[in-house]
Design a protein around this motif. Sequence first.
Motif, mmCIF file in Angstrom:
data_model
loop_
_atom_site.group_PDB
_atom_site.id
_atom_site.type_symbol
_atom_site.label_atom_id
_atom_site.label_comp_id
_atom_site.label_asym_id
_atom_site.label_seq_id
_atom_site.Cartn_x
_atom_site.Cartn_y
_atom_site.Cartn_z
ATOM 1 N N PRO A 16 -83.555 11.910 7.062
ATOM 2 C CA PRO A 16 -82.569 12.950 6.752
ATOM 3 C C PRO A 16 -81.982 12.752 5.356
ATOM 4 N N MET A 17 -81.481 13.827 4.786
ATOM 5 C CA MET A 17 -80.816 13.731 3.495
ATOM 6 C C MET A 17 -79.474 13.031 3.681
ATOM 7 N N VAL A 18 -79.120 12.138 2.745
ATOM 8 C CA VAL A 18 -77.867 11.398 2.832
ATOM 9 C C VAL A 18 -77.137 11.445 1.499
ATOM 10 N N ARG A 19 -75.836 11.157 1.553
ATOM 11 C CA ARG A 19 -75.035 10.993 0.338
ATOM 12 C C ARG A 19 -74.474 9.576 0.352
ATOM 13 N N VAL A 20 -74.605 8.880 -0.779
ATOM 14 C CA VAL A 20 -74.138 7.503 -0.873
ATOM 15 C C VAL A 20 -73.202 7.351 -2.064
ATOM 16 N N SER A 21 -72.291 6.379 -1.952
ATOM 17 C CA SER A 21 -71.343 6.100 -3.029
ATOM 18 C C SER A 21 -72.027 5.308 -4.132
ATOM 19 N N ARG A 22 -71.315 5.118 -5.226
ATOM 20 C CA ARG A 22 -71.892 4.382 -6.359
ATOM 21 C C ARG A 22 -72.098 2.905 -6.026
ATOM 22 N N THR A 23 -71.420 2.414 -4.981
ATOM 23 C CA THR A 23 -71.636 1.030 -4.558
ATOM 24 C C THR A 23 -72.651 0.920 -3.424
ATOM 25 N N GLY A 24 -73.196 2.079 -2.989
ATOM 26 C CA GLY A 24 -74.238 2.037 -1.969
ATOM 27 C C GLY A 24 -73.764 2.290 -0.560
ATOM 28 N N ARG A 25 -72.496 2.636 -0.392
ATOM 29 C CA ARG A 25 -71.987 2.891 0.953
ATOM 30 C C ARG A 25 -72.427 4.262 1.433
ATOM 31 N N LEU A 26 -72.952 4.343 2.649
ATOM 32 C CA LEU A 26 -73.380 5.621 3.219
ATOM 33 C C LEU A 26 -72.153 6.464 3.545
ATOM 34 N N LEU A 27 -72.080 7.653 2.958
ATOM 35 C CA LEU A 27 -70.926 8.526 3.141
ATOM 36 C C LEU A 27 -71.210 9.688 4.084
ATOM 37 N N GLN A 28 -72.424 10.228 4.035
ATOM 38 C CA GLN A 28 -72.766 11.392 4.834
ATOM 39 C C GLN A 28 -74.244 11.368 5.191
ATOM 40 N N THR A 29 -74.547 11.919 6.337
ATOM 41 C CA THR A 29 -75.916 12.287 6.674
ATOM 42 C C THR A 29 -75.961 13.803 6.750
ATOM 43 N N ILE A 30 -76.831 14.403 5.979
ATOM 44 C CA ILE A 30 -76.867 15.862 5.851
ATOM 45 C C ILE A 30 -78.161 16.375 6.471
ATOM 46 N N ASP A 31 -78.118 16.651 7.745
ATOM 47 C CA ASP A 31 -79.268 17.209 8.443
ATOM 48 C C ASP A 31 -79.321 18.719 8.236
ATOM 49 N N ALA A 32 -80.529 19.269 8.383
ATOM 50 C CA ALA A 32 -80.657 20.724 8.352
ATOM 51 C C ALA A 32 -79.834 21.316 9.488
ATOM 52 N N GLN A 33 -78.972 22.274 9.152
ATOM 53 C CA GLN A 33 -78.029 22.799 10.122
ATOM 54 C C GLN A 33 -78.480 24.108 10.768
ATOM 55 N N LEU A 34 -79.462 24.752 10.182
ATOM 56 C CA LEU A 34 -79.760 26.123 10.576
ATOM 57 C C LEU A 34 -81.146 26.262 11.165
ATOM 58 N N GLY A 35 -81.432 25.469 12.170
ATOM 59 C CA GLY A 35 -82.735 25.574 12.822
ATOM 60 C C GLY A 35 -83.475 24.256 12.773
ATOM 61 N N GLY A 36 -84.212 23.962 13.846
ATOM 62 C CA GLY A 36 -84.964 22.717 13.906
ATOM 63 C C GLY A 36 -86.207 22.762 13.050
ATOM 64 N N GLY A 37 -86.743 21.578 12.783
ATOM 65 C CA GLY A 37 -87.992 21.478 12.040
ATOM 66 C C GLY A 37 -87.872 21.734 10.558
ATOM 67 N N VAL A 38 -86.654 21.685 10.011
ATOM 68 C CA VAL A 38 -86.442 21.879 8.570
ATOM 69 C C VAL A 38 -86.175 20.515 7.932
ATOM 70 N N PHE A 39 -86.897 20.238 6.843
ATOM 71 C CA PHE A 39 -86.754 18.962 6.151
ATOM 72 C C PHE A 39 -86.533 19.237 4.670
ATOM 73 N N TYR A 40 -85.563 18.556 4.095
ATOM 74 C CA TYR A 40 -85.251 18.781 2.687
ATOM 75 C C TYR A 40 -86.151 17.913 1.801
ATOM 76 N N ASP A 41 -87.053 18.580 1.064
ATOM 77 C CA ASP A 41 -87.924 17.881 0.120
ATOM 78 C C ASP A 41 -87.276 17.756 -1.254
ATOM 79 N N GLU A 42 -86.448 18.728 -1.605
ATOM 80 C CA GLU A 42 -85.755 18.741 -2.893
ATOM 81 C C GLU A 42 -84.280 18.979 -2.637
ATOM 82 N N VAL A 43 -83.429 18.441 -3.501
ATOM 83 C CA VAL A 43 -81.991 18.636 -3.367
ATOM 84 C C VAL A 43 -81.373 18.790 -4.751
#
Length: 313
Positions: free
Chosen positions: A135-162
Amino acid sequence: MSDTLNHTRRTLLKALLTGAACGLSPMAFAEKSRHLVAGQSYQGGRITQRANEAGFPDPNMGGMGAMTLFVFPVAVAVTPMRDIFIADAGLQAIFRYDPMLDAMNTIRGVRVTQQTRLAAAPDGTIAVANGMSAPMVRVSRTGRLLQTIDAQLGGGVFYDEVVVDAGSGRYYGLDKVQRRLEEIMPHGRGGVVMPQGLIPEQPTAMAMDGPNIYIAGRACQCIAAIDTFGSRNMEVMAEDIGQATALAAGDGWLAVADMREREIRLWRQGALLAEADFASLGLNDPRGMSIAQQTLYVADGAGRRVASFRLRA
């Protein structure tokens, strides 16, 4: 026939840009080539054993470690804090390079493959997309995991580019296979599916600058500019793009790495300014690019480095 005409037209344009078609002197050629000025090359750095919350080495936790050289960098993103984040598929790690300290932090716990893509957020964090691998994630500048950003609008969607909108903090995730572009709110929940008609067929790369998202399409051999606000229109920004492996946009600039022609093409506010072949720039295998502070950063996979070029209008 149309492909032949397009190739001939672009060849003539390239000749005009380089001066080959009009007998420009070496001085005039240098004037035409001044838009990409080679800057610092990053081949690795000393690893910070442990960083504090500000991102600086903590002398009580081991200080500085050994020098680590890049093996196969595939993506780069530069934050407003001037941190350079580099995803290295060879080392299977993401590093935060601090130019002031000439040192790197290892971002742990985030999957890295040759498909990894990075995008810098306005708050100095980064978003990491890995397609079907994670899944797509957002991390801080020190490497701490802040968010997991899953596709919200239907299954089987994967983010290749962000990409991240610097003004609003919204994320835009692109599923290349389904040709689906989603807009996600800054908190990582809720979103809108952009009309599929805005997205070129067989998308290969994406970048964003201001209200415009740029997507390269293999089928049309073009770059489409999508207005994300107001009209949400799409217009063809550039044509005859052979094989776009990376896009970068920022500060009014747009750059594309074309693997078929083995060149970097550079636009400024919609006008094509330069076409420079990889060899002339010292590049081997551009896999990812980023533009920040009027500088183009290129993750050169087989070149085992990140190159930088100052952009001049």
